[in-house]
Design a protein around this motif. Structure first.
Motif, short mmCIF file in Angstrom:
data_model
loop_
_atom_site.label_atom_id
_atom_site.label_comp_id
_atom_site.label_asym_id
_atom_site.label_seq_id
_atom_site.Cartn_x
_atom_site.Cartn_y
_atom_site.Cartn_z
N GLY A 49 -90.61 21.05 -3.92
CA GLY A 49 -91.44 20.89 -4.71
C GLY A 49 -92.17 19.62 -4.91
O GLY A 49 -93.38 19.38 -3.18
N THR A 50 -92.72 19.22 -6.03
CA THR A 50 -93.98 18.88 -6.08
C THR A 50 -93.54 16.84 -6.34
O THR A 50 -94.21 15.70 -6.54
CB THR A 50 -94.59 18.60 -7.60
N SER A 51 -92.44 16.57 -6.06
CA SER A 51 -92.18 14.67 -6.46
C SER A 51 -91.82 14.45 -5.01
O SER A 51 -92.11 12.62 -5.17
CB SER A 51 -90.47 14.46 -6.71
N VAL A 77 -90.24 15.22 3.90
CA VAL A 77 -90.28 15.55 3.17
C VAL A 77 -89.87 16.53 2.12
O VAL A 77 -90.31 17.70 2.95
CB VAL A 77 -91.62 14.97 2.48
N GLU A 78 -88.63 16.53 1.71
CA GLU A 78 -88.58 18.19 1.44
C GLU A 78 -89.07 18.30 0.09
O GLU A 78 -89.60 19.43 0.00
CB GLU A 78 -86.56 17.71 0.42
N ASP A 79 -89.82 17.73 -1.33
CA ASP A 79 -90.86 18.04 -1.77
C ASP A 79 -91.99 17.57 -1.51
O ASP A 79 -92.46 17.19 -2.22
CB ASP A 79 -90.02 17.86 -3.13
N ALA A 80 -92.45 18.81 -0.49
CA ALA A 80 -93.81 17.67 -0.03
C ALA A 80 -95.02 18.45 -0.51
O ALA A 80 -96.29 18.61 -0.12
CB ALA A 80 -93.61 18.59 0.73
N ALA A 81 -95.32 19.39 -1.68
CA ALA A 81 -96.60 20.36 -2.12
C ALA A 81 -97.56 19.54 -2.11
O ALA A 81 -98.73 19.98 -2.17
CB ALA A 81 -95.55 20.82 -3.26
N ALA A 82 -97.18 18.59 -3.60
CA ALA A 82 -98.22 17.61 -4.02
C ALA A 82 -98.66 16.78 -2.74
O ALA A 82 -99.74 16.19 -2.90
CB ALA A 82 -97.97 16.35 -5.26
N ASN A 83 -98.08 16.24 -1.54
CA ASN A 83 -98.30 15.66 -0.64
C ASN A 83 -99.68 16.57 0.26
O ASN A 83 -100.74 16.24 1.24
CB ASN A 83 -97.69 14.91 0.31
N VAL A 84 -99.11 18.19 0.59
CA VAL A 84 -99.88 18.68 1.29
C VAL A 84 -100.97 18.97 0.56
O VAL A 84 -102.21 19.22 1.44
CB VAL A 84 -99.48 20.07 1.27
N ALA A 85 -101.24 19.39 -0.99
CA ALA A 85 -102.52 19.06 -2.13
C ALA A 85 -103.37 18.18 -1.36
O ALA A 85 -104.50 17.93 -1.43
CB ALA A 85 -102.12 19.09 -3.25
N ARG A 86 -103.02 16.39 -1.88
CA ARG A 86 -103.27 15.20 -1.61
C ARG A 86 -103.93 15.27 0.25
O ARG A 86 -105.34 14.95 -0.05
CB ARG A 86 -102.36 14.33 -0.88
N GLN A 87 -103.26 15.82 1.18
CA GLN A 87 -103.58 15.49 2.63
C GLN A 87 -104.15 16.56 4.16
O GLN A 87 -105.03 16.36 4.19
CB GLN A 87 -101.95 14.89 3.17
N VAL A 88 -104.30 17.80 3.18
CA VAL A 88 -104.36 18.21 3.52
C VAL A 88 -105.83 19.44 2.98
O VAL A 88 -106.01 20.01 2.09
CB VAL A 88 -103.87 20.06 3.97
#
Length: 602
Positions: free
Chosen positions: A257-259, A271-282
């Protein structure tokens, strides 16, 4: 079961450099595209549409196996891959099939009696066994790839690998690694080419990422065999590789998820809900199909911190109720394709009818499962319901704890722990489950226990149980004495789901919701006396909680005395079958109540 790479990885062989072969052999390559929609020759343009589903959880039909009828809800949603197929056909007709891609973000083979039946009753792993209904449906619809979800592992690696063999598309998991070699155990990505008249093909890479929580939730199946590092670190490893291989478009299918939060506390450094982190960091990602959280996100734009480019995310709810569309516009400039824009939107399954090709394909399987769940296993003396179970001690939940207590006591008989008191936890999974007076069927009991959890016995002290209960009581919203009580606003504090609130049987206690979280358990007794913090107990607990799901204190690290692979739901059916009669006098007890400053709320 040791991982046999030679046997299992026919679609995802790994080279010496650790780079998986693409799944091109598993799914047909895109056909030649027509010129780009009449946009004119200068500059050359191409329009690509990537369609996505997630968290299908075995939903092929718009059917509620627990209610034995068409699925209905207050929002008017419709479910099932038969509906998705109709939507996909529409999009392919609009855009040109050769200009589309269809992917999924995981949690495919668990979640309905249909998927349970073909995992346990008529298993796909049996010699000469059936083809999984989800493989049949997704093959017929023409999926290009699917990421692994955490629930893919619920029935063990053998079932998952058999499902993988039956799919005409690759299952992707760049961060599902062989524990011994630390190389991908599944295909990390798939690369597709889309031909464009008068220009070089557009190369599209789909990277699959799954949830690190698998290491906790399905520890019994994966420990020592697979490891699941974080999504961010694996995306940072693979996205540059995909770009260096010539990918013009990079899509991530992430069962996450995105949270930015986790339900397993600090048990993993990921992190379990890491999709937004991936977008920000990669950097280098154009769009992310989001899964796992069961949310409806038509379009979420996240700016990458390194490139400054916008990454578009979308999550199409769950159960095949929505279809995500990523409409991607590319322009050919200076000898290369560049993504000019990405826009995401959702289409609703309730706007179309079932595709008769899909519903007809699986009509026999559906009929078998309907017959199975309608088997009568006992008779109830009165109606039992979960409608109020999340804020009142409901007998229907006591049925679960009673069955778990009995199974664990029997399992520990003759051992050094046989004399210890057995207590049990259970959660109010459903707000709508109802067992009517009269005949009790498998579907009635399945609606009460909707997950495929198994049973574990853990050794706990009184002090640890007290802390466990305090944590559980944080589920309630603090409500001052004298304030009006709205039961719709009384629970789910901080967004905590119902399945992360536990009853504990065998004890008596009050939960004072006027107090702050962490200071709510009052009058905690065992057999009429104040609980002794040094007393030892055997806690009968489901494997999700035993392995750390929900981040309840002490239980994950507590000594394990016994465990089994039979589902708790099956144990409940066996118990009711053996009794013949489902009578609350055999299992119901009043263990807890909500209070405010000592006064009962209800």
């Amino acid at each position: 079961m040791a991982l046999n790479r030679r046997k299992f990885l026919k679609k995802s062989a790994v080279t010496g450099a650790g780079v998986a072969l693409t799944g091109a052999a598993a799914a047909p390559a895109a056909q030649a595209a027509a010129p780009a929609h009449g946009r004119g020759p200068h500059p050359k343009r191409y329009s690509l549409t990537v369609m996505g589903t997630t968290d299908l959880h075995g939903h092929v039909f718009n059917w509620d196996y627990f209610k034995d009828g068409e699925y209905k809800d207050a929002a008017g949603n419709a479910q099932g891959l038969a509906r998705i197929s109709t939507l996909v056909n529409q999009v392919r007709a609009e855009k040109g099939r050769q200009n589309t891609l269809l992917i999924d973000a995981g949690d495919t083979i668990q979640g309905t009696p249909l998927t349970y039946y073909y995992a346990k009753v008529d298993p796909i792993t049996a010699k000469g066994g059936p083809v999984h209904p989800m493989a049949q449906a997704m093959n017929a619809i023409g999926y290009d790839a699917a990421a692994l979800g955490n629930h893919e592992f619920n029935y063990g690696i053998e079932t998952l690998r058999k499902f993988e063999q039956q799919c005409d598309f690759p299952l992707l998991g760049a961060n599902a690694l062989d524990a011994r070699t630390q190389r991908p155990a599944f295909a990390p990505y798939v690369m597709k080419e889309f031909r464009v008249h008068g220009a070089r093909p557009v190369k599209v890479a789909v990277l699959g990422l799954t949830n690190p929580g698998i290491a906790i939730w399905d520890k019994a199946y994966v420990q020592g065999k697979l490891t699941f590092p974080g999504l961010e670190e694996q995306a940072a490893k693979w996205v540059p590789k995909l770009r260096s291989m010539g990918a013009d478009v990079v899509i991530v299918s992430a069962h996450s998820g995105t949270s930015g939060q986790s339900s397993y506390g600090d048990q993993l450094p990921y992190v379990e809900d890491a999709a937004a982190n991936v977008a920000r960091q990669v950097p280098g990602i154009d769009a992310i199909l989001v899964g796992h959280a069961h949310l409806e996100i038509p379009e979420l734009k996240v700016v990458n911190e390194k490139s400054g480019r916008t990454v578009v995310l979308s999550e199409p709810l769950c159960f095949a109720e929505r279809l995500t569309l990523f409409d991607i516009e590319l322009v050919f400039s200076r000898g290369r394709w560049e993504v000019e824009s990405v826009a995401a939107s959702l289409r609703n399954s309730n706007t179309v009818a079932d595709d008769p090709r899909i519903s007809g394909l699986l009509a026999d399987e559906h009929a078998k499962v309907v017959g199975y769940v309608n088997q009568v296993v006992g008779r109830a003396t009165q109606t039992l319901t979960t409608v109020e179970a999340r804020y009142k001690d409901a007998p229907i939940i006591d049925l679960i704890t009673k069955v778990q207590e009995d199974v664990v006591r029997s399992a520990l008989a003759g051992t050094a722990y046989a004399a210890l008191p057995v207590i049990a936890q259970a959660s109010p999974f459903s707000r709508t489950s109802e067992i009517h007076a009269g005949d009790v069927t498998i579907r009635d009991l399945s609606s009460l226990y909707v997950y495929d959890n198994t049973l574990v016995a853990k050794l706990m002290t009184g002090a640890q149980v007290r802390a466990y209960l305090e944590y559980s009581a944080g589920y309630f919203v603090q409500t001052a004495a004298g304030a009006a009580v709205d039961v719709e606003k009384l629970t789910n504090a901080g967004g905590r789901p119902d399945y992360n609130y536990d009853y504990v049987s065998g004890l008596a206690y009050d939960i004072d919701v006027a107090q702050p979280a962490g200071s709510r358990i009052r009058n905690l007794t065992y057999q009429g006396a104040a609980l002794d913090d040094a007393q030892q107990f055997v806690l009968a607990v489901n494997n999700y909680r035993a392995n750390g799901g929900g981040a309840f204190p002490h239980v994950a690290s507590a000594k394990e005395l016994w465990s089994e692979s039979t589902e708790i739901r099956t144990r409940i059916a066996e118990w009711v079958t053996a009794k013949g009669v489902l009578d609350p006098k055999d299992f119901a007890s009043v263990d807890w109540r909500l209070t405010r400053d000592g006064t009962p709320v209800f």
